[in-house]
Design an enzyme around this catalytic site. Structure first.
Site, PDB file in Angstrom:
ATOM      1  N   HIS A 169       0.444  -1.105   0.185  1.00  0.00           N
ATOM      2  CA  HIS A 169      -0.195   0.520  -0.029  1.00  0.00           C
ATOM      3  C   HIS A 169       1.095   1.393  -0.346  1.00  0.00           C
ATOM      4  O   HIS A 169       2.168   1.630   0.820  1.00  0.00           O
ATOM      5  CB  HIS A 169      -0.583  -0.154   1.300  1.00  0.00           C
ATOM      6  CG  HIS A 169      -2.173   1.103   1.414  1.00  0.00           C
ATOM      7  ND1 HIS A 169      -1.470   2.664   1.468  1.00  0.00           N
ATOM      8  CD2 HIS A 169      -3.218   0.773   0.928  1.00  0.00           C
ATOM      9  CE1 HIS A 169      -3.048   3.039   1.905  1.00  0.00           C
ATOM     10  NE2 HIS A 169      -3.605   1.938   1.608  1.00  0.00           N
ATOM     11  N   ASP A 181       3.518  -3.952   7.814  1.00  0.00           N
ATOM     12  CA  ASP A 181       1.777  -3.753   8.090  1.00  0.00           C
ATOM     13  C   ASP A 181       1.459  -4.426   7.941  1.00  0.00           C
ATOM     14  O   ASP A 181       0.227  -4.916   7.130  1.00  0.00           O
ATOM     15  CB  ASP A 181       2.026  -2.436   6.726  1.00  0.00           C
ATOM     16  CG  ASP A 181       0.507  -2.287   6.256  1.00  0.00           C
ATOM     17  OD1 ASP A 181      -0.446  -1.961   6.820  1.00  0.00           O
ATOM     18  OD2 ASP A 181       0.736  -1.929   5.029  1.00  0.00           O
ATOM     19  N   GLN A 212      -4.192  -4.837   7.816  1.00  0.00           N
ATOM     20  CA  GLN A 212      -5.525  -6.168   6.953  1.00  0.00           C
ATOM     21  C   GLN A 212      -4.920  -7.126   7.539  1.00  0.00           C
ATOM     22  O   GLN A 212      -5.667  -7.787   7.679  1.00  0.00           O
ATOM     23  CB  GLN A 212      -5.043  -6.361   5.027  1.00  0.00           C
ATOM     24  CG  GLN A 212      -5.406  -4.631   4.486  1.00  0.00           C
ATOM     25  CD  GLN A 212      -6.769  -4.172   4.442  1.00  0.00           C
ATOM     26  OE1 GLN A 212      -7.825  -4.693   4.847  1.00  0.00           O
ATOM     27  NE2 GLN A 212      -7.305  -2.937   4.608  1.00  0.00           N
ATOM     28  N   LYS A 239      -9.586   0.005  10.864  1.00  0.00           N
ATOM     29  CA  LYS A 239     -10.446  -1.321  10.690  1.00  0.00           C
ATOM     30  C   LYS A 239     -10.900  -2.414  11.018  1.00  0.00           C
ATOM     31  O   LYS A 239     -10.841  -3.710  10.396  1.00  0.00           O
ATOM     32  CB  LYS A 239      -8.897  -1.658   8.807  1.00  0.00           C
ATOM     33  CG  LYS A 239      -8.736  -0.283   8.261  1.00  0.00           C
ATOM     34  CD  LYS A 239      -7.873  -0.997   6.953  1.00  0.00           C
ATOM     35  CE  LYS A 239      -6.968   0.041   6.871  1.00  0.00           C
ATOM     36  NZ  LYS A 239      -7.609   0.352   5.476  1.00  0.00           N
ATOM     37  N   CYS A 299      -4.865   2.492  -3.176  1.00  0.00           N
ATOM     38  CA  CYS A 299      -3.636   3.104  -3.162  1.00  0.00           C
ATOM     39  C   CYS A 299      -2.618   2.742  -3.498  1.00  0.00           C
ATOM     40  O   CYS A 299      -1.525   1.918  -2.141  1.00  0.00           O
ATOM     41  CB  CYS A 299      -3.864   3.440  -1.480  1.00  0.00           C
ATOM     42  SG  CYS A 299      -4.900   4.340  -0.939  1.00  0.00           S
TER      43      CYS A 299
END
Ligand code: PLP
Length: 406
Positions: free
Chosen positions: A121, A198, A201, A224, A361
């Site tokens: 991302h 990261d 998710q 999220k 993104c």
């Protein structure tokens, strides 16, 4: 808890959009919020809104206890060894920028390497481009297989003794690829590099244990994972955080200030300049309670079931190209032949079906896929097979519509 109860906990799902019951398939962008999270925010503002760590008055103490209690809840949720390693930020983007500018700029030099994947991302890409530009370091990419996965062999090939940072998504927000973080951490550590994960998710959808992964930094966003916007987490190993200078300075983060110099508070407050998002932390904590009540393994299993059902049902739609590996997280990214993904999303929206369309993104990944944009349907614990059926029907309708127009 059964799915009907779960759905009833999310007031936003109980509405019609464009004359149809809402089918929300955009949780990878942001998740919906259960009553308990909304109530926690409401309760904070109604009954104990106050600044933290400052006043000695009763409301101030209550707010501080709730804020620090939220930190402990986050710590336990990702199995960090200490609350000193849990820093509240605005979200994944701010967390990565804090690492890039607070660690990258000081510990990366000319000739060093920063290793990434092509599926990152922009939040886990542009800060590293900036660090590379400012330090003279080189960016290197781990090659991807045709299905959008990376292999441990290729990671081994790409990471060298010159590598200082390996920055990698736990789960791709486009392909759903689940990356081999534990193995990558081992490779990075063998070469003296740190791994920045990261987890935007990852944490919302599966049980994450940062200690077991041996991640040096692991970051994610509250919004999220059923929590509010504007709150996120930077997990970092204590030894690394202690070596870092704060990127933001000012109130709250100092120990002592004189006319020409200042010293910092201990961890984690050193990295939390200014009045923090107390309500956000309280809301995030309520979100974690909600997820814990269901159990992250149950959440993950539910999404896996939906995904396999979706793969089956989507075969009924002609001319659909689905991107990414078979084994993946609960999202499906696709394009319909000769129909722009924005048109797909617009036709679906007319039937109350919310999917995302665009570059997500991840423009370098779009280049890799050789497309300008895609559509994406993403699932969470409140989605059902009926939602998948609605998507399939909506796509068939889209196909019919554009088939007749073209
Ligand atoms: N990383 C990934 C994989 C994401 O999916 C997102 C959000 O879409 C981000 C980073 C950025 O998160 P935020 O906008 O909450 O900072």
């Amino acid at each position: 808890m059964d799915i009907t109860d779960i759905r009833q906990s999310f007031p936003v799902l109980n509405q019609d959009v464009n004359g149809h019951p809402l089918v929300y398939l955009d949780s990878s962008a942001t998740s919906q919020k259960p009553e308990s999270v909304i109530a926690a925010l409401d309760d904070y503002y109604r009954s104990y809104n106050s600044n933290v760590h400052r006043g000695v008055h009763t409301l101030g103490t209550r707010a501080t206890d709730a804020y620090e209690g939220a930190r402990e809840n986050v710590r336990a949720f990702i199995n960090a060894s200490s609350t000193e390693e849990i820093i509240f930020t605005r979200g994944t983007t701010t967390s990565i920028n804090t690492i890039a500018y607070g660690y990258g700029l000081d510990f990366v030099s000319e000739g060093d390497e920063i290793v990434l994947t092509p599926m990152e991302h922009h939040a886990n890409l542009i800060p590293w481009q900036q660090v590379a530009k400012k330090t003279g370091a080189t960016l290197k990419y781990i090659p991807m297989q045709a299905d959008g996965t990376v292999t441990v062999e290729d990671i081994n090939e790409t990471v060298t003794d010159r590598t200082k940072i390996v920055a990698m998504a736990h789960v791709s927000n486009v392909l759903g690829t689940i990356n081999p973080i534990k193995e990558t951490a081992q490779v990075a550590h063998r070469h003296g590099a740190v791994i920045v994960v990261d987890g935007a998710q990852g944490v919302p959808h599966m049980s994450v244990d940062v200690t077991d992964l041996d991640a040096d930094f692991y970051v994610f966003s509250g919004h999220k994972m059923l929590g509010p916007t504007g709150i996120g987490v930077l997990y970092g190993k204590k030894a690394l955080l202690n070596q870092m200078e704060p990127v933001e300075t000012g109130g709250e983060m100092i120990d002592f200030v004189d006319y020409y110099d200042a010293s910092w508070k201990e961890l984690p407050w050193k990295f939390e300049a200014g009045t923090p998002h107390v309500a956000g932390a309280v809301g995030l904590s309520a979100a974690i309670d909600f997820l814990n009540d269901i159990g992250m393994d149950t959440v993950h299993q539910h999404e896996e079931e939906l995904l396999s059902y979706a793969f089956n049902q989507l075969e009924k739609v002609d001319d659909l190209e689905i991107y990414g590996p078979n084994e993946r997280a609960g999202l499906v990214t696709f394009n319909m032949k000769d129909v722009h993904p924005h048109d797909v999303a617009t036709v679906l929206d007319a039937d109350g079906i919310a999917v995302r369309a665009g570059h997500h993104c991840a423009q370098p990944l779009m280049k890799w896929l050789d497309v300008t944009a895609t559509a994406r349907a993403s699932f969470y614990l409140y989605n059902t097979k009926d939602d998948v059926d609605a998507l399939v029907k909506g796509l068939q309708k889209t196909k019919e519509f554009f088939g007749n127009v073209l």
